[in-house]
Design an enzyme around this catalytic site. Structure first.
Site, PDB file in Angstrom:
ATOM      1  N   ASP A  89     -13.226 -31.566   6.669  1.00  0.00           N
ATOM      2  CA  ASP A  89     -13.817 -32.171   7.578  1.00  0.00           C
ATOM      3  C   ASP A  89     -13.819 -31.171   9.038  1.00  0.00           C
ATOM      4  OD1 ASP A  89     -11.258 -32.273   8.164  1.00  0.00           O
ATOM      5  OD2 ASP A  89     -10.777 -34.152   8.194  1.00  0.00           O
ATOM      6  N   ASP A 106      -1.944 -32.741   9.348  1.00  0.00           N
ATOM      7  CA  ASP A 106      -2.674 -32.884  10.450  1.00  0.00           C
ATOM      8  C   ASP A 106      -1.914 -33.859  11.354  1.00  0.00           C
ATOM      9  OD1 ASP A 106      -5.890 -32.664  11.375  1.00  0.00           O
ATOM     10  OD2 ASP A 106      -4.622 -34.527  12.120  1.00  0.00           O
ATOM     11  N   SER A 118      -1.353 -30.709  18.064  1.00  0.00           N
ATOM     12  CA  SER A 118      -1.679 -30.433  16.566  1.00  0.00           C
ATOM     13  C   SER A 118      -0.642 -29.897  15.707  1.00  0.00           C
ATOM     14  CB  SER A 118      -2.705 -29.377  16.514  1.00  0.00           C
ATOM     15  OG  SER A 118      -2.903 -28.501  15.350  1.00  0.00           O
TER      16      SER A 118
HETATM   17  C1  MIC Z   1      -6.291 -31.404  16.159  1.00  0.00           C
HETATM   18  O1  MIC Z   1      -6.874 -32.723  16.338  1.00  0.00           O
HETATM   19  O2  MIC Z   1      -5.958 -30.687  16.600  1.00  0.00           O
HETATM   20  C2  MIC Z   1      -6.468 -30.968  14.755  1.00  0.00           C
HETATM   21  C3  MIC Z   1      -7.402 -29.948  14.660  1.00  0.00           C
HETATM   22  O3  MIC Z   1      -6.799 -32.174  13.595  1.00  0.00           O
HETATM   23  C4  MIC Z   1      -4.896 -30.458  14.308  1.00  0.00           C
HETATM   24  C5  MIC Z   1      -4.919 -29.674  12.781  1.00  0.00           C
HETATM   25  C6  MIC Z   1      -5.406 -28.406  12.977  1.00  0.00           C
HETATM   26  O4  MIC Z   1      -5.149 -27.479  13.848  1.00  0.00           O
HETATM   27  O5  MIC Z   1      -6.035 -28.020  12.242  1.00  0.00           O
HETATM   28  C7  MIC Z   1      -3.919 -31.551  14.121  1.00  0.00           C
HETATM   29  O6  MIC Z   1      -4.152 -32.691  14.710  1.00  0.00           O
HETATM   30  O7  MIC Z   1      -2.996 -31.564  13.543  1.00  0.00           O
HETATM   31 FE1  SF4 Z   2     -10.311 -34.151  13.395  1.00  0.00          FE
HETATM   32 FE2  SF4 Z   2      -8.032 -33.660  14.649  1.00  0.00          FE
HETATM   33 FE3  SF4 Z   2     -10.153 -34.541  16.132  1.00  0.00          FE
HETATM   34 FE4  SF4 Z   2      -8.962 -36.043  14.275  1.00  0.00          FE
HETATM   35  S1  SF4 Z   2      -8.091 -35.301  16.226  1.00  0.00           S
HETATM   36  S2  SF4 Z   2     -11.230 -35.828  14.522  1.00  0.00           S
HETATM   37  S3  SF4 Z   2      -8.482 -34.900  12.694  1.00  0.00           S
HETATM   38  S4  SF4 Z   2      -9.832 -32.441  15.051  1.00  0.00           S
END
Ligand code: MIC
Ligand code: SF4
Length: 645
Positions: free
Chosen positions: A64, A119, A535
């Protein structure tokens, strides 16, 4: 003495440690999820552990995040993840099927079960009464292999909800209010448990918005009870059989109580560049805007989208505004297509995006220079949108849609009567984009498809006897993992290539850092409070590891990042006296004498000598039995390999 819901679920899953606040406990994990940006690394780590089949009740791999596919890298990663999933017993949610948290809530989440995901927004599952926690990829790999997941036994905060939200005031405003009160570090070491009469007025998608963005509090997770409303939701997903009633005991004792009267809340926005920088819509009303983005794992449910369509009906997006909409899952998008809401959105001029993270992680739709963008997302860290000086405001879908039409930020309460938005009795169920794994007997027939961008895990070494190294970087408070290891369209394709991605480490703060660190050979990073918030990306630890960082010395850490540093074999240190932060400058030579021996002996108070100035700085190195062994071994992978021998 009665138990909180958190305690009940944790107790039922306890495999190691004692139930004492602040102690480390190991819990059994029933389900795992990964997404593609963290997943490639997690599956490489899983493969390295040599476990043939996942030992969880359910593990799902989602695609995704990296769906722009501007080169071969993302598509190669998708194929790799798909093949590993098929072989090792993992369900594979194909690109296009939706955002991991939205799909997991719809199709897989089970009240009372434990879930860890690579995540940080995995706590979305708390919306149906799961203990759902964000973790680093390596922790998820270990859980897939049947290992326990370790957390500090949390404090439990009760958020007592009373009253009912007024028209056009949203679940998003509830979590913005919690963030306003608690701040981005107020939840560290805590689980936020929602209780009270007001809970009954919130649907499952609304609850999930609240638990999702609880990640921004730094909390371990957030949870709602599982009640009749949960049952209705699961029934509409044709999964009623997994429902169980779950709630805290009436006499449960909480560490903190927060009272929120839903009837008193008003629309709000989190202003640049922090999710806790809250202002009311009334204060901001009239602010000219350039862009509106609706979607993300926080606000992309069918209910959210129906409200948006209602507001856009018969209108046109303001000529100075670009509006994008990304429904959270194939289920949501398909239902919008069938009931005509999608046509309303298209008619109004919305730019419809695929069901994925998209602009939330800087994958397209970056705003114009200094552009003001209203987003229904959960993070507005500097530069995350892909535009360094972009001004991101986090708002509800209602406020976003109304503002997209007006061209300025508007308080949605001026929209007039709000119709009742109800969840359907039955959702559109079609799991054809979820590929089940092959049977165990056929696993040898599945070939793992590895692209050339997939590079091995960086080399680790056991903890040195002593560390003498320069401070290669000094940063301030609230450094996010988006600062440490930025994402976005240019960098995300490198998630499975640590040497290449490391060149962008700390690019937002200091572009010269990677080269400087590499030329120093080994070094130490110094930072302020809440270091590593945001993240779960373990790349924010793996890139520094690759660049030779041996220790990170800060005022305080965010939970997941600290765990990721330990997993990478990097020593996490905190100042005993925060004021000592001023006694180190970038470039100073720091020494930790006999550090290995001290860690083995369980000495937690160590001394950093600043050899440049002569200052002696007391620091804490708080490692428990297990984390101590991990750091000594040079990281979780080496530790796990050792313990499997
Ligand atoms: C985000 O919202 O920062 C992400 C991208 O979903 C990250 C995961 C990632 O860095 O791949 C998260 O929230 O853990
Ligand atoms: Fe995707 Fe992270 Fe954004 Fe949620 S917060 S939509 S998991 S990039």
């Amino acid at each position: 003495m009665g138990l909180t819901l958190t305690e009940k679920i944790l107790k039922a899953h306890l495999v190691e440690g004692e139930f004492v606040k602040g102690n480390e406990i190991g819990i059994k994990i029933d389900q795992t999820l990964t997404q593609d940006a963290t997943g490639t690394m997690a599956y490489l780590e899983f493969e390295a552990m040599g476990v043939p089949r996942v030992k969880t009740e359910r593990s799902v791999a989602y695609i995704d995040h990296n769906t722009l596919q501007s080169g071969f890298e993302n598509a190669d990663d998708h194929r790799f993840i798909g093949s590993v999933a098929k072989k090792h017993g993992i369900y594979f949610s194909r690109p296009g099927n939706g955002i991991c948290h939205q799909v997991h809530l719809e199709r897989f989440g089970v009240p009372g079960k434990t879930l860890i995901g690579s995540d940080s927004h995995t706590p979305t599952g708390g919306g149906i009464g799961m203990i759902a926690i964000g973790a680093g990829g390596l922790d998820v790999a270990v859980a897939m292999g049947g290992g326990a997941y370790y957390i500090t036994y949390p404090k439990v905060v009760k958020v007592n909800l009373t009253g009912k939200l007024n028209s056009w005031v949203a679940a998003k405003d509830v979590i913005l209010e919690v963030l306003r009160r608690m701040s981005v570090k107020g939840g560290v070491g805590k689980v936020i448990e929602y209780c009270g009469e007001g809970v009954k007025t919130l649907s499952v998608p609304e609850r999930a918005t609240i638990t999702n963005m609880g990640a921004e509090l730094g909390a371990t997770t957030s949870i709602f009870p599982s009640d009749e409303i949960t049952r209705e939701f699961l029934k509409a997903q044709e999964r009623e059989e997994v429902w169980v009633e779950l709630k805290a005991d009436d006499d449960a004792v909480y560490d903190e109580v927060i009272e929120i009267n839903l009837s008193e809340l008003a629309p709000m926005a989190a202003c640049p560049h922090s999710p806790d920088n809250i202002k009311s819509a009334t204060e901001l009303e009239g602010m000219k805007i350039d862009q509106v983005c609706i979607g993300s794992c926080t606000n992309s449910s069918l209910l959210d989208m129906l409200k948006v369509a209602h507001i856009l009906k018969g209108k046109t997006v303001h000529p100075d505004v670009s509006l994008s909409i990304a429904p959270g899952s194939k289920q949501v998008l398909n239902m919008l297509a069938k009931n005509g809401a999608l046509s309303i959105m298209i008619d109004a001029g919305a730019r419809i995006l695929e069901s994925a993270c998209g602009p939330c992680i800087g994958m397209g739709q970056s705003p114009n220079s200094k552009g003001i963008s209203l987003r229904t997302f959960n993070r507005n860290f500097e530069g995350r949108s892909g535009t360094k000086d972009g001004q991101i405001y986090l708002v509800s879908p209602e406020l976003a849609a109304a503002s997209a039409v007006a061209g300025v930020l508007v308080d949605p309460r001026g929209l007039g009567d709000m119709p009742e938005f109800k969840l359907p009795e039955v959702f559109e169920i079609n799991d054809n984009m979820i590929v089940p794994p092959v049977d165990e007997k056929d696993m040898d027939s599945v070939e793992i498809l590895r692209g050339p961008n997939i590079k091995p895990f960086p080399t680790t070494t056991p903890l040195d006897d002593s560390i003498e190294a320069a401070c290669s970087l000094k940063v301030g408070d609230n450094i996010t993992t988006d600062h440490i290891m930025p994402a976005g369209a240019k960098i995300l394709p490198l998630r499975s290539n640590i040497p290449a991605i490391s060149k962008h480490c700390f690019a937002v703060c200091d572009e010269a850092f990677p080269e400087r660190a590499l030329s120093l050979g080994k070094s130490i990073i110094v930072g302020g409070s809440n270091y590593g918030q945001g993240s779960s990306r373990e790349h924010a630890a793996l890139a520094p590891l690759y660049l030779g960082v041996k220790a990170v010395l800060v005022k305080s850490f965010a939970r997941i990042h600290r765990a990721n540093l330990i997993n990478a074999g990097i020593l996490p240190l905190t100042f005993v006296n925060e004021a000592d932060y001023d006694k180190i400058s970038q470039g100073d030579i720091l020494e930790l004498a006999d550090v290995r021996k001290n860690v083995i002996d369980g000495i937690t108070k160590l001394c950093v000598v600043n050899k440049t100035t002569g200052a002696e700085i007391p620091v804490l190195c708080e490692l428990t039995g297990r984390t101590k062994d991990i750091v000594l071994a040079g990281g979780l992978l080496d530790y796990t390999r050792e313990s499997l021998k």
